[in-house]
Design a protein around this motif. Structure first.
Motif, PDB file in Angstrom:
ATOM      1  N   LYS A 118      -5.705   6.395   0.040  1.00 15.23           N
ATOM      2  CA  LYS A 118      -4.753   6.521   1.145  1.00 15.23           C
ATOM      3  C   LYS A 118      -3.884   7.762   0.942  1.00 15.23           C
ATOM      4  O   LYS A 118      -2.699   7.760   1.286  1.00 15.23           O
ATOM      5  N   SER A 160      -3.142   9.729   4.696  1.00 14.97           N
ATOM      6  CA  SER A 160      -2.623   8.356   4.649  1.00 14.97           C
ATOM      7  C   SER A 160      -3.435   7.388   5.495  1.00 14.97           C
ATOM      8  O   SER A 160      -2.903   6.405   6.013  1.00 14.97           O
ATOM      9  N   GLY A 161      -4.725   7.668   5.665  1.00 13.73           N
ATOM     10  CA  GLY A 161      -5.566   6.767   6.423  1.00 13.73           C
ATOM     11  C   GLY A 161      -5.521   6.958   7.920  1.00 13.73           C
ATOM     12  O   GLY A 161      -6.147   6.177   8.647  1.00 13.73           O
ATOM     13  N   ILE A 210       0.852  -1.180   0.000  1.00 15.46           N
ATOM     14  CA  ILE A 210       0.000   0.000   0.000  1.00 15.46           C
ATOM     15  C   ILE A 210       0.895   1.239   0.000  1.00 15.46           C
ATOM     16  O   ILE A 210       1.692   1.436   0.928  1.00 15.46           O
ATOM     17  N   ARG A 211       0.754   2.084  -1.046  1.00 16.40           N
ATOM     18  CA  ARG A 211       1.533   3.326  -1.143  1.00 16.40           C
ATOM     19  C   ARG A 211       0.686   4.456  -0.594  1.00 16.40           C
ATOM     20  O   ARG A 211      -0.334   4.837  -1.160  1.00 16.40           O
ATOM     21  N   ARG A 212       1.074   4.963   0.555  1.00  7.96           N
ATOM     22  CA  ARG A 212       0.296   5.981   1.255  1.00  7.96           C
ATOM     23  C   ARG A 212       0.796   7.376   0.883  1.00  7.96           C
ATOM     24  O   ARG A 212       1.985   7.567   0.604  1.00  7.96           O
TER      25      ARG A 212
END
Length: 296
Positions: free
Chosen positions: A62, A66-67, A52-54
């Motif tokens: 994200k 970034s969540g 997962i690339r935040r």
């Protein structure tokens, strides 16, 4: 990399068509089926996990925060485990009380009314000994923890004489089974031995290892102790004083009660009254005189 869809469609168009009407009718469906298979190719589940690339834009879901959400300690850094916002933790205010008894055992209960119900349904055979394996295989019990204890709930429903082998039994349950013409025997089990019994690697025996026949002359006692049947393991006997005294007690219907002599109790330190040696009591006359002559 699999071939592209245009190349596949060009190949299908270049394929010679048959003069038969059935093949000409099925040709479009075959082309669509081949295209659908190549379009849904994927690796085995769990073989590839995409990282997962935040913080790389809103389209990923994200991006920006970034969540982590907006502001707060969880967005700016990490929160220690069991952190309660700075107040005094409850385990310090209330304190740790009590202790965990490492020597306690947790018995799985089985009641007489359920055994009678299983017999009425034909799931248990009262003409054969009822052991831990039969109770689990017939689903009369769902798993065994440290052993099985026979309890007397619904003892008025028990009408069939049974021969049951369990880890422990209550006094009321023993009286109810024997009043119906049955027999109760308590035997020592360990957790590994219970697992072996349920796997079929051992068998529940009413006789302890001490009652096995001695080896013949010239035969090794180790080789004579090996199992001669299809079972790989024999059941162990108790070694601690608490377990030995329990299974030596005839009131508990222990399988080691034959070791207790007549007139003796199940305790390992029992002595018949009048057979022990009397301790000599020293007279305190000389000791009192010697104490008076001391300066300090």
């Amino acid at each position: 990399m699999p071939p592209r869809l245009p190349a596949l469609s060009a190949y299908c168009r270049a394929a010679p068509t048959s003069a038969q009407p059935l093949s000409a009718f099925l040709l479009p469906f075959m082309q669509a089926r081949n295209a659908s298979i190549l379009g849904s190719l994927s690796d085995n589940p769990g073989a590839y996990n995409k990282r997962i690339r935040r913080g790389r834009g809103p389209s990923s879901g994200k991006g920006k925060t970034s969540g982590r959400g907006h502001k707060g300690q969880k967005a700016h850094g990490k929160v220690p485990a069991r952190f309660q916002g700075g107040q005094t933790p409850q385990e310090i205010v209330q304190g740790v009380r009590g202790f965990e008894n490492r020597f306690s055992v947790e018995m799985s209960p089985i009641n007489l009314n359920k055994i009678q119900e299983w017999i009425d349904q034909g799931r248990l055979d009262p003409t054969q000994p009822i052991t831990l394996k039969e109770l689990v295989e017939t689903r009369c019990m769902h798993g065994i923890k440290d052993g099985v204890k026979l309890l007397a709930r619904g003892k008025e429903d028990l009408k069939t004489p049974i021969n049951i082998l369990v880890s422990r039994a209550s006094t009321a349950a023993i009286e109810a089974v024997e009043a119906a013409g049955g027999k109760v025997t308590t035997r020592y089990y360990t957790k590994p031995s219970i697992k072996r019994i349920l796997r079929g690697e051992s068998v529940s025996s009413f006789t302890p290892l001490g009652m096995t026949p001695p080896p013949a002359e010239g035969e090794s006692p180790i080789l004579s102790a090996l199992p001669t049947n299809r079972f790989l393991y024999r059941l162990p006997d108790p070694t601690s004083r608490k377990d030995l005294e329990y299974y030596r007690d005839s009131n508990k219907r222990g399988y080691l009660s034959h070791q207790v002599e007549e007139g003796h109790g199940p305790s390992l330190f029992f002595k018949t009254p009048g057979t022990g040696t009397k301790r000599r009591v020293k007279k305190g006359g000389k000791a009192a005189v010697a104490g008076e002559n001391k300066l300090w």
